[in-house]
Design a protein around this motif. Sequence first.
Motif, PDB file in Angstrom:
ATOM      1  N   UNK A 132       0.839  -1.186   0.000  1.00  0.00           N
ATOM      2  CA  UNK A 132       0.000   0.000   0.000  1.00  0.00           C
ATOM      3  C   UNK A 132       0.879   1.243   0.000  1.00  0.00           C
ATOM      4  N   UNK A 133       0.438   2.293  -0.676  1.00  0.00           N
ATOM      5  CA  UNK A 133       1.109   3.592  -0.648  1.00  0.00           C
ATOM      6  C   UNK A 133       0.173   4.577   0.037  1.00  0.00           C
ATOM      7  N   UNK A 134       0.684   5.317   1.024  1.00  0.00           N
ATOM      8  CA  UNK A 134      -0.091   6.356   1.694  1.00  0.00           C
ATOM      9  C   UNK A 134       0.624   7.684   1.467  1.00  0.00           C
ATOM     10  N   UNK A 135      -0.126   8.661   0.948  1.00  0.00           N
ATOM     11  CA  UNK A 135       0.429  10.000   0.744  1.00  0.00           C
ATOM     12  C   UNK A 135      -0.543  11.033   1.299  1.00  0.00           C
ATOM     13  N   UNK A 136       0.016  12.117   1.793  1.00  0.00           N
ATOM     14  CA  UNK A 136      -0.808  13.220   2.263  1.00  0.00           C
ATOM     15  C   UNK A 136      -1.233  14.077   1.079  1.00  0.00           C
ATOM     16  N   UNK A 137      -2.324  14.790   1.262  1.00  0.00           N
ATOM     17  CA  UNK A 137      -2.831  15.677   0.218  1.00  0.00           C
ATOM     18  C   UNK A 137      -3.224  16.998   0.868  1.00  0.00           C
ATOM     19  N   UNK A 138      -2.863  18.087   0.207  1.00  0.00           N
ATOM     20  CA  UNK A 138      -3.195  19.401   0.755  1.00  0.00           C
ATOM     21  C   UNK A 138      -4.650  19.771   0.517  1.00  0.00           C
ATOM     22  N   UNK A 139      -5.341  19.063  -0.373  1.00  0.00           N
ATOM     23  CA  UNK A 139      -6.740  19.375  -0.638  1.00  0.00           C
ATOM     24  C   UNK A 139      -6.915  20.685  -1.385  1.00  0.00           C
ATOM     25  N   UNK A 140      -6.043  20.942  -2.352  1.00  0.00           N
ATOM     26  CA  UNK A 140      -6.116  22.186  -3.111  1.00  0.00           C
ATOM     27  C   UNK A 140      -7.332  22.190  -4.028  1.00  0.00           C
ATOM     28  N   UNK A 141      -7.854  23.372  -4.282  1.00  0.00           N
ATOM     29  CA  UNK A 141      -8.958  23.521  -5.227  1.00  0.00           C
ATOM     30  C   UNK A 141      -8.455  23.380  -6.649  1.00  0.00           C
ATOM     31  N   UNK A 142      -9.370  23.309  -7.627  1.00  0.00           N
ATOM     32  CA  UNK A 142      -8.973  23.090  -9.021  1.00  0.00           C
ATOM     33  C   UNK A 142      -8.064  24.186  -9.569  1.00  0.00           C
ATOM     34  N   UNK A 143      -8.265  25.422  -9.169  1.00  0.00           N
ATOM     35  CA  UNK A 143      -7.441  26.532  -9.658  1.00  0.00           C
ATOM     36  C   UNK A 143      -6.000  26.377  -9.167  1.00  0.00           C
ATOM     37  N   UNK A 144      -5.826  26.059  -7.881  1.00  0.00           N
ATOM     38  CA  UNK A 144      -4.486  25.905  -7.314  1.00  0.00           C
ATOM     39  C   UNK A 144      -3.783  24.682  -7.883  1.00  0.00           C
ATOM     40  N   UNK A 157      -2.978   7.629 -10.019  1.00  0.00           N
ATOM     41  CA  UNK A 157      -3.105   7.181 -11.406  1.00  0.00           C
ATOM     42  C   UNK A 157      -1.996   6.233 -11.845  1.00  0.00           C
ATOM     43  N   UNK A 158      -0.781   6.390 -11.300  1.00  0.00           N
ATOM     44  CA  UNK A 158       0.365   5.684 -11.859  1.00  0.00           C
ATOM     45  C   UNK A 158       1.060   4.667 -10.951  1.00  0.00           C
ATOM     46  N   UNK A 159       0.857   4.724  -9.652  1.00  0.00           N
ATOM     47  CA  UNK A 159       1.547   3.788  -8.760  1.00  0.00           C
ATOM     48  C   UNK A 159       1.008   2.379  -8.961  1.00  0.00           C
ATOM     49  N   UNK A 160       1.903   1.402  -8.904  1.00  0.00           N
ATOM     50  CA  UNK A 160       1.541   0.005  -9.141  1.00  0.00           C
ATOM     51  C   UNK A 160       1.166  -0.711  -7.846  1.00  0.00           C
ATOM     52  N   UNK A 161       0.364  -0.043  -7.021  1.00  0.00           N
ATOM     53  CA  UNK A 161      -0.188  -0.642  -5.809  1.00  0.00           C
ATOM     54  C   UNK A 161      -1.367   0.231  -5.383  1.00  0.00           C
ATOM     55  N   UNK A 162      -2.202  -0.259  -4.468  1.00  0.00           N
ATOM     56  CA  UNK A 162      -3.280   0.592  -3.972  1.00  0.00           C
ATOM     57  C   UNK A 162      -2.712   1.852  -3.306  1.00  0.00           C
ATOM     58  N   UNK A 163      -3.418   2.966  -3.469  1.00  0.00           N
ATOM     59  CA  UNK A 163      -2.963   4.251  -2.921  1.00  0.00           C
ATOM     60  C   UNK A 163      -4.075   4.853  -2.067  1.00  0.00           C
ATOM     61  N   UNK A 164      -3.710   5.309  -0.885  1.00  0.00           N
ATOM     62  CA  UNK A 164      -4.638   6.052  -0.039  1.00  0.00           C
ATOM     63  C   UNK A 164      -4.090   7.463   0.095  1.00  0.00           C
ATOM     64  N   UNK A 165      -4.927   8.457  -0.197  1.00  0.00           N
ATOM     65  CA  UNK A 165      -4.532   9.847   0.007  1.00  0.00           C
ATOM     66  C   UNK A 165      -5.289  10.380   1.210  1.00  0.00           C
ATOM     67  N   UNK A 166      -4.558  11.032   2.083  1.00  0.00           N
ATOM     68  CA  UNK A 166      -5.138  11.570   3.312  1.00  0.00           C
ATOM     69  C   UNK A 166      -5.112  13.093   3.223  1.00  0.00           C
ATOM     70  N   UNK A 167      -6.298  13.695   3.181  1.00  0.00           N
ATOM     71  CA  UNK A 167      -6.400  15.163   3.143  1.00  0.00           C
ATOM     72  C   UNK A 167      -6.124  15.720   4.531  1.00  0.00           C
ATOM     73  N   UNK A 168      -5.487  16.875   4.573  1.00  0.00           N
ATOM     74  CA  UNK A 168      -5.319  17.525   5.868  1.00  0.00           C
ATOM     75  C   UNK A 168      -6.666  18.107   6.281  1.00  0.00           C
ATOM     76  N   UNK A 169      -6.885  18.199   7.573  1.00  0.00           N
ATOM     77  CA  UNK A 169      -8.165  18.722   8.058  1.00  0.00           C
ATOM     78  C   UNK A 169      -8.197  20.235   7.888  1.00  0.00           C
TER      79      UNK A 169
END
Length: 180
Positions: A132-144, A157-169
């Motif tokens: 599994x791959x876990x990465x943080x996400x800043x939760x940017x809007x589409x413009x940013x 889209x590209x990692x060869x394993x399941x990916x979980x992205x964790x948005x900051x609160x």
Amino acid sequence: MEIEIEGGSVTRILMGVSESTIKGHPHASISSRGAFDWTIQKIVRHNTSAFKLLFLHVQVPDEDGFDDMDSIYASPEDFKNLMNRDRAKGLHLLEYFVTRCHEIGVSCEAWIKRGDAKEVICHEVKRVQPDLLVVGSRGLGPFQRVFVGTVSEFCVKHAECPVITIKRSADEAPQDPVDD
């Protein structure tokens, strides 16, 4: 060394971790800390011997190599000191996560690579083959996102394993949402 448990070996989770981009804040980014805490609370829980966390920090080389400095260094020794400083910053970041793992009894490894974060992370997934791959996400809007790009979207889209992205609160977001 893999620890054998009932039914198989440990679950290996690769975590892409980054430094804070907030000026004067030489620590793990908000997103990286949030992703780590979430992984410990929601996946590892009390099964510390069933998991191994793999921490990857990717240092992105500055285009000109001068890291937003006002002056250029004048001797080869100055450049050597600059490279050692960058390496020390990465080690300090990884030390945070490794120390936390040892405090709670989770096995871990950590390493630093240089390059484009999204490409290096996907390459390391292919090389290390985590569960599994876990990465943080800043939760940017589409413009940013158009201007900043996102490592987490690329990895999904590209990692060869399941990916979980964790948005900051929302309460952890700094004044400028691009900062982390």
